[in-house]
Enzyme design. Structure first.
Site, PDB file in Angstrom:
ATOM      1  N   THR A  14      -0.288  11.009  -2.207  1.00 48.09           N
ATOM      2  CA  THR A  14       0.482  11.756  -0.875  1.00 48.09           C
ATOM      3  C   THR A  14       2.093  11.378  -0.725  1.00 48.09           C
ATOM      4  O   THR A  14       2.130  10.172  -1.321  1.00 48.09           O
ATOM      5  CB  THR A  14      -0.203  11.241   0.395  1.00 48.09           C
ATOM      6  OG1 THR A  14      -1.732  11.601   0.149  1.00 48.09           O
ATOM      7  CG2 THR A  14       0.494  11.869   1.669  1.00 48.09           C
ATOM      8  N   SER A  70       6.322  12.576  -1.009  1.00 47.65           N
ATOM      9  CA  SER A  70       7.224  13.535  -1.250  1.00 47.65           C
ATOM     10  C   SER A  70       7.227  13.638  -2.927  1.00 47.65           C
ATOM     11  O   SER A  70       7.307  14.677  -3.457  1.00 47.65           O
ATOM     12  CB  SER A  70       8.827  13.240  -1.081  1.00 47.65           C
ATOM     13  OG  SER A  70       9.058  12.019  -1.289  1.00 47.65           O
ATOM     14  N   THR A  71       7.098  12.368  -3.565  1.00 50.51           N
ATOM     15  CA  THR A  71       6.724  12.341  -4.948  1.00 50.51           C
ATOM     16  C   THR A  71       5.745  12.591  -5.557  1.00 50.51           C
ATOM     17  O   THR A  71       5.531  13.754  -6.548  1.00 50.51           O
ATOM     18  CB  THR A  71       7.180  10.890  -5.492  1.00 50.51           C
ATOM     19  OG1 THR A  71       7.901  10.042  -4.639  1.00 50.51           O
ATOM     20  CG2 THR A  71       7.290  10.614  -6.950  1.00 50.51           C
ATOM     21  N   GLY A 100       1.830   3.584   1.953  1.00 46.33           N
ATOM     22  CA  GLY A 100       1.282   4.070   3.511  1.00 46.33           C
ATOM     23  C   GLY A 100       2.632   4.479   4.045  1.00 46.33           C
ATOM     24  O   GLY A 100       2.235   4.728   5.363  1.00 46.33           O
ATOM     25  N   GLY A 122       3.497   7.114   4.248  1.00 48.53           N
ATOM     26  CA  GLY A 122       3.268   8.581   4.721  1.00 48.53           C
ATOM     27  C   GLY A 122       1.702   8.562   5.394  1.00 48.53           C
ATOM     28  O   GLY A 122       1.052   9.642   5.709  1.00 48.53           O
ATOM     29  N   GLU A 130      -5.930   6.633  -0.065  1.00 49.52           N
ATOM     30  CA  GLU A 130      -5.259   6.563  -1.407  1.00 49.52           C
ATOM     31  C   GLU A 130      -5.864   5.247  -1.761  1.00 49.52           C
ATOM     32  O   GLU A 130      -6.396   5.247  -3.024  1.00 49.52           O
ATOM     33  CB  GLU A 130      -3.825   6.316  -1.023  1.00 49.52           C
ATOM     34  CG  GLU A 130      -2.719   7.169  -0.544  1.00 49.52           C
ATOM     35  CD  GLU A 130      -1.275   7.166  -0.357  1.00 49.52           C
ATOM     36  OE1 GLU A 130      -0.671   7.881  -0.199  1.00 49.52           O
ATOM     37  OE2 GLU A 130      -1.040   5.875  -0.109  1.00 49.52           O
TER      38      GLU A 130
HETATM   39  C1  5RP Z   1       2.187   7.616   1.495  1.00 51.46           C
HETATM   40  C2  5RP Z   1       2.433   6.902   0.403  1.00 51.46           C
HETATM   41  C3  5RP Z   1       3.515   7.354  -0.536  1.00 51.46           C
HETATM   42  O1  5RP Z   1       3.195   7.102  -1.927  1.00 51.46           O
HETATM   43  C4  5RP Z   1       4.752   6.252  -0.264  1.00 51.46           C
HETATM   44  O2  5RP Z   1       4.953   6.358   1.052  1.00 51.46           O
HETATM   45  C5  5RP Z   1       5.979   7.086  -0.971  1.00 51.46           C
HETATM   46  O3  5RP Z   1       6.564   8.347  -0.473  1.00 51.46           O
HETATM   47  P1  5RP Z   1       7.517   9.146  -1.242  1.00 51.46           P
HETATM   48  O4  5RP Z   1       6.857   9.566  -2.575  1.00 51.46           O
HETATM   49  O5  5RP Z   1       7.674  10.108  -0.285  1.00 51.46           O
HETATM   50  O6  5RP Z   1       8.758   8.068  -1.275  1.00 51.46           O
HETATM   51  O7  5RP Z   1       2.073   5.687   0.191  1.00 51.46           O
HETATM   52  O8  5RP Z   1       0.961   7.150   2.218  1.00 51.46           O
END
Ligand code: 5RP
Length: 223
Positions: free
Chosen positions: A28, A30-31, A95, A97, A103
């Site tokens: 989960t 943006s990546t 976390g 997100g 996860e």
């Molecule tokens: C979500 C996560 C994401 O992997 C983490 O927050 C990185 O997010 P992004 O790819 O948007 O930088 O743990 O719960």
């Protein structure tokens, strides 16, 4: 290169880790979203995916990728996800997100964890990013006191004046001020606090591979 371009580059590189004809675990954020978009281009090569959040499930389905319930799946060859911080040993904070619990569950079933992140996420010591802890709502104040006793500064995650609710109907405490020298040990200690659902430390089961986006290309780390 912008941060999004670095994320896109690692998302593309991660496709190499997607085995044909199998079900994979998808993270989960943006990546992970960039990865899902890449996965959409080769969707006929895989059987389906297990999602680590409702948001990921929605995006996978929008690409026509079949989303399976984890209870229908015995094991996954690979789990691909981002991170908020990662060390050279493969321990992570996750976390940001709010999807840490699912996860961790999906990752626990996978044979390999491939972490995709822009290079700024690589750190010597975890903890500059506030550590997310998912908690049962009735226990958030008690858990916050226990986290304070460990030397952290917990803050209830809120949006528009209301606590953020996870996909599991729980709250998140973001703990700042921790310098996490022994991540696996702290993971155990925080998981043992009554009322904690999951801590966003992924050290006991860290990443096996890190794909980090840098201006010089995608750097691969194996742990
Ligand atoms: C979500 C996560 C994401 O992997 C983490 O927050 C990185 O997010 P992004 O790819 O948007 O930088 O743990 O719960």
């Amino acid at each position: 290169m912008t941060q999004d371009e670095l994320k896109q580059a690692v998302a593309r590189a991660a496709i190499e880790y997607v085995p044909a004809g199998e079900i994979i675990g998808v993270g989960t954020g943006s990546t992970a979203n960039f990865f899902i978009d890449e996965l959409g281009k080769i969707k006929d090569r895989i059987k389906g995916a297990v999602a680590s959040s409702e948001a990921t499930a929605t995006r996978l389905r929008a690409h026509g990728i079949s989303v399976l319930d984890l209870n229908e799946v015995e094991s996954l060859s690979v789990y691909i996800d981002g991170a908020d911080e990662i060390t050279a040993q493969g321990a992570m904070i996750k976390g940001g997100g709010a999807a840490l619990t699912r996860e961790k569950i999906v990752a626990s079933v996978a044979k390999q964890f491939v972490c995709i992140a822009d290079g700024s996420k690589l750190v010597d010591v975890l903890g500059a990013f506030p550590l997310p802890v998912e908690v049962i709502p009735m226990a958030h104040a008690a858990v916050a006191r226990a986290l304070k006793a460990l030397g952290g500064e917990p803050k209830l995650r809120a949006k528009d004046g209301q606590p953020v609710l996870t996909d599991n109907g729980c709250y998140i405490l973001d703990v700042s001020g921790l310098r996490i020298a022994a991540p696996a040990e702290l993971e155990n200690r925080i998981n043992n606090i009554v009322g904690v659902v999951t801590v966003g430390l992924f050290a006991q089961r860290g990443a096996n591979v890190g794909l980090l986006g840098t201006g010089e290309g995608v750097k691969k780390l194996t742990f």
